[in-house]
Enzyme design. Structure first.
Site, PDB file in Angstrom:
ATOM      1  CB  THR A   1      38.204  41.158  40.205  1.00 15.18           C
ATOM      2  OG1 THR A   1      39.104  42.258  40.371  1.00 15.18           O
ATOM      3  CG2 THR A   1      37.200  41.504  39.128  1.00 15.18           C
TER       4      THR A   1
ATOM      5  CE  LYS B   1      39.165  45.132  38.463  1.00 17.60           C
ATOM      6  NZ  LYS B   1      40.321  44.435  38.964  1.00 17.60           N
TER       7      LYS B   1
ATOM      8  CE  LYS C   1      40.362  37.023  37.796  1.00 18.60           C
ATOM      9  NZ  LYS C   1      39.537  37.916  38.630  1.00 18.60           N
TER      10      LYS C   1
END
Lengths: 435, 435
Positions: free
Chosen positions: B98, B179, B248
């Site tokens: 990611t 995402k 994060k």
């Protein structure tokens, strides 16, 4: 020979100072408090102890109410053995407690509905702390019909500084509203002082040098200067200004804002941090302890290992954070004041010489009050201001440092940009609140 | 006889599951990790241990990168002894970490600039947790030029559920953006679950009954249902989903939003609470521990002494808080997705069956995506929604309960009202973000 008799309820830190000052000025002050020890202390200071609320009010042409909150006011005025029932015809009643304007208005309505509109009622919250209370140099924001103000004026003058008695136009509630919009700034800047110094500590900056730089910069706030020493010393027990006090004032603001359905993103953000700190057990300690929400150790312990150039760069981030956040705070407070029809010139005068002052309010705030487009030629744009704040917020994020107000202010600026205000002077961020 | 050889880096919880699944499917997977113990564990599970990054990449036509963050990706791809230098001509590289979309794009640019545009590079972040990784049923959001997608498709299919492989239009970065906008919802709803259950506890409501009511109401979120048991059990060590993980992801969102100068008031608010909790030492524990930010004791201990009627009234406040906050969250996520030119139909399909799902997103979110004015006839107005939320927020304030998301959402609704949207359907709150 004594001057006139005055009834007084609420002999806490502020009330005790106000009441004993009136004693010194020669008035026969009949004081009451729910705590017998406070009444005893008042007696020792030359006051006349009242044995009950009714005793404190009976045959008193003038009465000062300085209890802590609206529910307490309601109880002492209208409860069993209450003040109103005991006050003589045509008495003058000063409500000096900090309460919502809507509550002050409800007192006036209740006086009328129970047939006591003979009482000259004045909505007169105060500001300035216990020392100024005892010296008779408070700031007082008094609103009432002219006839009531005329009757109570001498008493307001006794308790306030000559330059700090604000007769606020707008009748009952106007004084409370004036105090409330001032507290918008106080409530934000108290947290802002901790946020800036905590961020500086995370950046590895010396606390005292940072503070000196803030003081002489456009980021200056009265609250930062005032809270600094206690923050450095971690002199929190007993707090000179407990967290619960500003939390109560901020609660009045956000509750009133909700009733008006007016957005107060920064003040609400500050309130949430105060509530979190309350849950962590900080309620009774000084509000400069909020620095702990940003840095886990005493900030005075930070010793910088940076080069002069790195230090200057890091310091600039702290200054930008505070300056731009204070600009948005000024916009929030002024737009809310305007919405509440508060006299803005008077608001400006009051704030500039009180605990809510900031250099941003005094410059950009003035632009906003005087009408945009005059003072903002050649000044920094919304784009440029948000870009400065953005750098500070990003750096804090990289350091895992919370920056509650900075983030909230940046989102307001981004909203302004989405509204097409990016190229306008930074003071036009106020338009986000005023559409 | 083995299928084709695959190189793999990043054998953490997710990566280990993905790599061992590929082993089970018959591929010769050459795995590397900076922790030798992870490589040993992979060997024990049937994988082929690589002795270095270069060893894992040499002569591998297919390569999967699943390290934790963009800086790690940069190091393993382009650092000394890096993967890119070792990959054969025309290899296919899946970046499943990611990362910010801008970072994925910078990888493509760097491949070109160093003369390795022969590599078929696919931006393919995944979602679904370690169990689904090991089962080969992840959600994957893959963006790349068609030719690259064609080459890598079989491998994407091996690792994903048949219905959860999203080929995202828009090339490199589009997968990461997809995402990211999904995580806007996940990041808000994780905190929202704690906020709602913490508020319920403050109200004296039974935690389990409250949760049951939420599940069957318009306030439902996937995250609330998923995190509930761990929140009730206080099963935080070791966390199934450590706070640092969502922090994060949220950091990628707010950093990207700042780069786009796009407001994300709710997601930013959640981030600030996560950062505060990090400072309090919650980083490594499960994110359902965020309930501690709202209630100081285990919520399971609350036993209600209220009447049925009082309980119903209090419960409604919790439901209103979650429902209206989730509506604003949907508006924030969708408007940011639209700003980033994310395919909204695909976004809707993906979210509805993933960790960011909420009943509000699936109803009001659909209205927003399909265009306002169609689905919103006769639906609740912005005024009515903000009035419901206002009651909950006020009650929380009376109880001294923080309500970070609720307050932020209410301020957004007030901004909408200030923009003149009060009488429109509640989904039009999205216009605050889109002017």
């Amino acid at each position: 020979m004594s001057k006139t008799s005055i009834g007084f309820v609420g002999l806490g830190a502020m009330g005790f100072g106000m009441a004993t000052h009136l004693v010194k000025e020669g008035y026969a002050v009949h004081g009451f408090d729910v705590f017998p020890a406070s009444v005893e202390r008042f007696k020792a200071a030359g006051g006349i102890p009242a044995s009950s609320l009714q005793d404190s009010a009976k045959e008193k042409e003038f009465y000062v109410c300085m209890v802590a909150s609206a529910p307490q006011v309601q109880s002492v005025l209208f409860g069993d053995d209450g003040i109103i029932a005991a006050l003589p015809k045509n008495a003058t009643l000063l409500l000096c407690s900090t309460v919502p304007a809507s509550y002050a208005q409800s007192v006036a309505a209740e006086l009328t509905s129970i047939g006591r509109s003979d009482i000259a009622f004045i909505d007169a919250p105060v500001s300035g702390g216990a020392l100024r209370a005892a010296a008779g140099t408070l700031s007082i924001m008094a609103g009432a019909p002219d006839a009531a103000l005329e009757k109570g004026r001498f008493l307001l003058q006794e308790m306030s500084d000559a330059n700090k008695l604000y007769l606020v136009p707008g009748g009952i509630g106007a004084g409370s509203n004036m105090k409330m919009v001032h507290q918008v700034l106080a409530g934000i800047h108290i947290l802002g002082a901790s946020e800036a110094q905590g961020f500086a500590a995370r950046l590895g900056l010396d606390a005292v040098k940072t503070a000196e730089a803030i003081k002489s910069s456009p980021a200056w706030t009265w609250m930062h200067e005032n809270r600094l020493q206690r923050m450095l010393d971690e002199d929190w027990h007993p707090g000179a200004s407990a967290l619960t006090i500003i939390l109560k004032d901020v609660g009045i603001i956000t509750t009133s804002a909700r009733q008006s359905q007016f957005p107060t993103p920064l003040c609400s953000t500050a309130e949430q941090v105060y509530l979190s700190a309350l849950l962590q057990g900080y309620g009774s300690v000084d509000d400069s302890s909020m620095v702990r929400q940003y840095f886990a150790e005493p900030i005075i312990k930070v010793s910088s290992t940076k080069s002069d150039e790195e230090m200057a760069e890091a310091l600039q981030l702290v200054l930008d954070l505070m300056e731009v956040t204070n600009l948005v705070a000024a916009a929030e407070a002024i737009s809310f004041a305007r919405y509440l029809k508060v006299d803005l010139k008077q608001f400006y005068t009051l704030v500039s010489d009180a605990a809510g002052a900031s250099r941003q309010f005094m410059t950009k705030g003035l632009e906003i009050i005087e009408g945009l487009g005059q003072g903002d030629k050649g000044s920094e744009t919304v784009d440029a201001a948000s870009s400065r704040l953005e750098k500070a917020v990003q750096k804090a994020r990289d350091l895992h440092c919370p920056l509650n107000l900075g983030n909230a202010a940046l989102n307001v600026l981004f909203m302004a940009k989405r509204s097409g205000l990016g190229a306008e002077g930074s003071a036009s961020v106020v338009k986000v609140f005023e559409h």
